[in-house]
Scaffold this motif. Sequence first.
Motif, PDB file in Angstrom:
ATOM      1  N   GLU A  17     148.826  61.558  57.453  1.00 59.22           N
ATOM      2  CA  GLU A  17     148.582  61.414  56.023  1.00 59.22           C
ATOM      3  C   GLU A  17     147.390  60.499  55.791  1.00 59.22           C
ATOM      4  O   GLU A  17     147.208  59.506  56.470  1.00 59.22           O
ATOM      5  CB  GLU A  17     149.814  60.837  55.340  1.00 59.22           C
ATOM      6  CG  GLU A  17     150.989  61.782  55.356  1.00 59.22           C
ATOM      7  CD  GLU A  17     152.139  61.238  54.551  1.00 59.22           C
ATOM      8  OE1 GLU A  17     151.901  60.466  53.605  1.00 59.22           O
ATOM      9  OE2 GLU A  17     153.277  61.590  54.872  1.00 59.22           O
ATOM     10  N   THR A  18     146.594  60.847  54.802  1.00 59.34           N
ATOM     11  CA  THR A  18     145.454  60.025  54.430  1.00 59.34           C
ATOM     12  C   THR A  18     145.936  58.911  53.512  1.00 59.34           C
ATOM     13  O   THR A  18     146.666  59.175  52.561  1.00 59.34           O
ATOM     14  CB  THR A  18     144.404  60.883  53.689  1.00 59.34           C
ATOM     15  OG1 THR A  18     144.102  62.018  54.492  1.00 59.34           O
ATOM     16  CG2 THR A  18     143.148  60.095  53.420  1.00 59.34           C
ATOM     17  N   PRO A  19     145.541  57.667  53.794  1.00 59.97           N
ATOM     18  CA  PRO A  19     145.980  56.570  52.918  1.00 59.97           C
ATOM     19  C   PRO A  19     145.342  56.680  51.535  1.00 59.97           C
ATOM     20  O   PRO A  19     144.318  57.344  51.361  1.00 59.97           O
ATOM     21  CB  PRO A  19     145.502  55.313  53.643  1.00 59.97           C
ATOM     22  CG  PRO A  19     144.437  55.766  54.567  1.00 59.97           C
ATOM     23  CD  PRO A  19     144.718  57.196  54.890  1.00 59.97           C
ATOM     24  N   ASP A  20     145.956  56.020  50.564  1.00 57.55           N
ATOM     25  CA  ASP A  20     145.411  56.076  49.210  1.00 57.55           C
ATOM     26  C   ASP A  20     144.022  55.419  49.195  1.00 57.55           C
ATOM     27  O   ASP A  20     143.673  54.655  50.090  1.00 57.55           O
ATOM     28  CB  ASP A  20     146.356  55.385  48.222  1.00 57.55           C
ATOM     29  CG  ASP A  20     146.515  53.910  48.508  1.00 57.55           C
ATOM     30  OD1 ASP A  20     146.129  53.102  47.651  1.00 57.55           O
ATOM     31  OD2 ASP A  20     147.040  53.569  49.590  1.00 57.55           O
ATOM     32  N   PRO A  21     143.214  55.712  48.191  1.00 64.67           N
ATOM     33  CA  PRO A  21     141.826  55.215  48.166  1.00 64.67           C
ATOM     34  C   PRO A  21     141.709  53.681  48.259  1.00 64.67           C
ATOM     35  O   PRO A  21     140.807  53.171  48.921  1.00 64.67           O
ATOM     36  CB  PRO A  21     141.287  55.711  46.821  1.00 64.67           C
ATOM     37  CG  PRO A  21     142.129  56.894  46.493  1.00 64.67           C
ATOM     38  CD  PRO A  21     143.479  56.622  47.075  1.00 64.67           C
ATOM     39  N   GLU A  22     142.602  52.948  47.625  1.00 66.62           N
ATOM     40  CA  GLU A  22     142.521  51.482  47.667  1.00 66.62           C
ATOM     41  C   GLU A  22     142.768  50.958  49.080  1.00 66.62           C
ATOM     42  O   GLU A  22     142.055  50.076  49.557  1.00 66.62           O
ATOM     43  CB  GLU A  22     143.531  50.871  46.687  1.00 66.62           C
ATOM     44  CG  GLU A  22     143.446  49.359  46.592  1.00 66.62           C
ATOM     45  CD  GLU A  22     142.083  48.861  46.149  1.00 66.62           C
ATOM     46  OE1 GLU A  22     141.664  47.785  46.627  1.00 66.62           O
ATOM     47  OE2 GLU A  22     141.434  49.528  45.326  1.00 66.62           O
ATOM     48  N   THR A  23     143.766  51.509  49.767  1.00 68.05           N
ATOM     49  CA  THR A  23     144.052  51.098  51.145  1.00 68.05           C
ATOM     50  C   THR A  23     142.889  51.467  52.050  1.00 68.05           C
ATOM     51  O   THR A  23     142.469  50.674  52.896  1.00 68.05           O
ATOM     52  CB  THR A  23     145.343  51.777  51.650  1.00 68.05           C
ATOM     53  OG1 THR A  23     146.404  51.446  50.766  1.00 68.05           O
ATOM     54  CG2 THR A  23     145.684  51.327  53.045  1.00 68.05           C
ATOM     55  N   ARG A  24     142.352  52.644  51.865  1.00 66.03           N
ATOM     56  CA  ARG A  24     141.208  53.101  52.670  1.00 66.03           C
ATOM     57  C   ARG A  24     139.998  52.189  52.445  1.00 66.03           C
ATOM     58  O   ARG A  24     139.309  51.813  53.390  1.00 66.03           O
ATOM     59  CB  ARG A  24     140.876  54.549  52.297  1.00 66.03           C
ATOM     60  CG  ARG A  24     139.776  55.141  53.105  1.00 66.03           C
ATOM     61  CD  ARG A  24     140.235  55.444  54.500  1.00 66.03           C
ATOM     62  NE  ARG A  24     139.151  56.084  55.218  1.00 66.03           N
ATOM     63  CZ  ARG A  24     138.869  55.842  56.483  1.00 66.03           C
ATOM     64  NH1 ARG A  24     139.606  55.025  57.184  1.00 66.03           N
ATOM     65  NH2 ARG A  24     137.872  56.454  57.062  1.00 66.03           N
ATOM     66  N   ARG A  25     139.751  51.821  51.200  1.00 65.34           N
ATOM     67  CA  ARG A  25     138.635  50.951  50.855  1.00 65.34           C
ATOM     68  C   ARG A  25     138.795  49.588  51.546  1.00 65.34           C
ATOM     69  O   ARG A  25     137.856  49.037  52.105  1.00 65.34           O
ATOM     70  CB  ARG A  25     138.572  50.777  49.337  1.00 65.34           C
ATOM     71  CG  ARG A  25     137.227  50.382  48.819  1.00 65.34           C
ATOM     72  CD  ARG A  25     137.172  50.420  47.287  1.00 65.34           C
ATOM     73  NE  ARG A  25     137.349  51.765  46.765  1.00 65.34           N
ATOM     74  CZ  ARG A  25     138.325  52.139  45.936  1.00 65.34           C
ATOM     75  NH1 ARG A  25     139.209  51.272  45.518  1.00 65.34           N
ATOM     76  NH2 ARG A  25     138.413  53.371  45.509  1.00 65.34           N
ATOM     77  N   ARG A  26     140.023  49.057  51.525  1.00 68.73           N
ATOM     78  CA  ARG A  26     140.301  47.769  52.157  1.00 68.73           C
ATOM     79  C   ARG A  26     140.087  47.849  53.671  1.00 68.73           C
ATOM     80  O   ARG A  26     139.487  46.967  54.276  1.00 68.73           O
ATOM     81  CB  ARG A  26     141.731  47.329  51.849  1.00 68.73           C
ATOM     82  CG  ARG A  26     142.097  45.982  52.427  1.00 68.73           C
ATOM     83  CD  ARG A  26     143.517  45.572  52.083  1.00 68.73           C
ATOM     84  NE  ARG A  26     144.511  46.616  52.260  1.00 68.73           N
ATOM     85  CZ  ARG A  26     145.059  46.942  53.430  1.00 68.73           C
ATOM     86  NH1 ARG A  26     144.723  46.312  54.517  1.00 68.73           N
ATOM     87  NH2 ARG A  26     145.966  47.895  53.495  1.00 68.73           N
ATOM     88  N   GLN A  27     140.559  48.944  54.282  1.00 65.57           N
ATOM     89  CA  GLN A  27     140.397  49.123  55.718  1.00 65.57           C
ATOM     90  C   GLN A  27     138.919  49.213  56.094  1.00 65.57           C
ATOM     91  O   GLN A  27     138.482  48.624  57.096  1.00 65.57           O
ATOM     92  CB  GLN A  27     141.119  50.387  56.188  1.00 65.57           C
ATOM     93  CG  GLN A  27     142.621  50.276  56.163  1.00 65.57           C
ATOM     94  CD  GLN A  27     143.302  51.598  56.467  1.00 65.57           C
ATOM     95  OE1 GLN A  27     142.697  52.674  56.343  1.00 65.57           O
ATOM     96  NE2 GLN A  27     144.569  51.531  56.841  1.00 65.57           N
ATOM     97  N   LEU A  28     138.144  49.933  55.293  1.00 67.32           N
ATOM     98  CA  LEU A  28     136.717  50.054  55.565  1.00 67.32           C
ATOM     99  C   LEU A  28     136.006  48.712  55.416  1.00 67.32           C
ATOM    100  O   LEU A  28     135.120  48.370  56.208  1.00 67.32           O
ATOM    101  CB  LEU A  28     136.081  51.090  54.629  1.00 67.32           C
ATOM    102  CG  LEU A  28     136.449  52.539  54.917  1.00 67.32           C
ATOM    103  CD1 LEU A  28     135.923  53.455  53.797  1.00 67.32           C
ATOM    104  CD2 LEU A  28     135.901  52.979  56.249  1.00 67.32           C
ATOM    105  N   ALA A  29     136.396  47.921  54.408  1.00 69.81           N
ATOM    106  CA  ALA A  29     135.794  46.604  54.213  1.00 69.81           C
ATOM    107  C   ALA A  29     136.117  45.685  55.386  1.00 69.81           C
ATOM    108  O   ALA A  29     135.246  44.954  55.875  1.00 69.81           O
ATOM    109  CB  ALA A  29     136.285  45.992  52.904  1.00 69.81           C
ATOM    110  N   GLU A  30     137.362  45.717  55.866  1.00 70.94           N
ATOM    111  CA  GLU A  30     137.756  44.892  57.008  1.00 70.94           C
ATOM    112  C   GLU A  30     136.987  45.300  58.261  1.00 70.94           C
ATOM    113  O   GLU A  30     136.534  44.452  59.027  1.00 70.94           O
ATOM    114  CB  GLU A  30     139.263  45.004  57.251  1.00 70.94           C
ATOM    115  CG  GLU A  30     140.093  44.307  56.206  1.00 70.94           C
ATOM    116  CD  GLU A  30     141.582  44.596  56.347  1.00 70.94           C
ATOM    117  OE1 GLU A  30     141.978  45.373  57.246  1.00 70.94           O
ATOM    118  OE2 GLU A  30     142.357  44.028  55.548  1.00 70.94           O
ATOM    119  N   ALA A  31     136.822  46.601  58.465  1.00 68.34           N
ATOM    120  CA  ALA A  31     136.096  47.086  59.631  1.00 68.34           C
ATOM    121  C   ALA A  31     134.626  46.677  59.568  1.00 68.34           C
ATOM    122  O   ALA A  31     134.038  46.273  60.571  1.00 68.34           O
ATOM    123  CB  ALA A  31     136.221  48.608  59.732  1.00 68.34           C
ATOM    124  N   ALA A  32     134.032  46.754  58.379  1.00 72.23           N
ATOM    125  CA  ALA A  32     132.630  46.358  58.219  1.00 72.23           C
ATOM    126  C   ALA A  32     132.459  44.867  58.478  1.00 72.23           C
ATOM    127  O   ALA A  32     131.489  44.444  59.121  1.00 72.23           O
ATOM    128  CB  ALA A  32     132.146  46.711  56.812  1.00 72.23           C
TER     129      ALA A  32
END
Length: 80
Positions: A17-32
């Motif tokens: 399952e794809t996470p909701d946009p807010e969770t995805r945004r947070r994960q991308l920010a943490e990875a960056a």
Amino acid sequence: MGMCLPCLGGTAEDAVETPDPETRRRQLAEAAEKRQKENVSRGIKNPESVERKKKKQEEMEKNAGSMGGGGGGGLRWQVG
């Protein structure tokens, strides 16, 4: 060959399952942020030491600038 999608014969539990946009945004920010820290410290064994030295150097430059800019307190050379 295994099927990984429920519509192609796999089970629903196998689908990712794809996470909701807010969770995805947070994960991308943490990875960056993690990548940026890794790039900053690339080739440096002790990044904390480097930061301390950098701050100390900036403080020394600041102090030297405030002492030397007072007007006439330094050495003067006479020509001639």
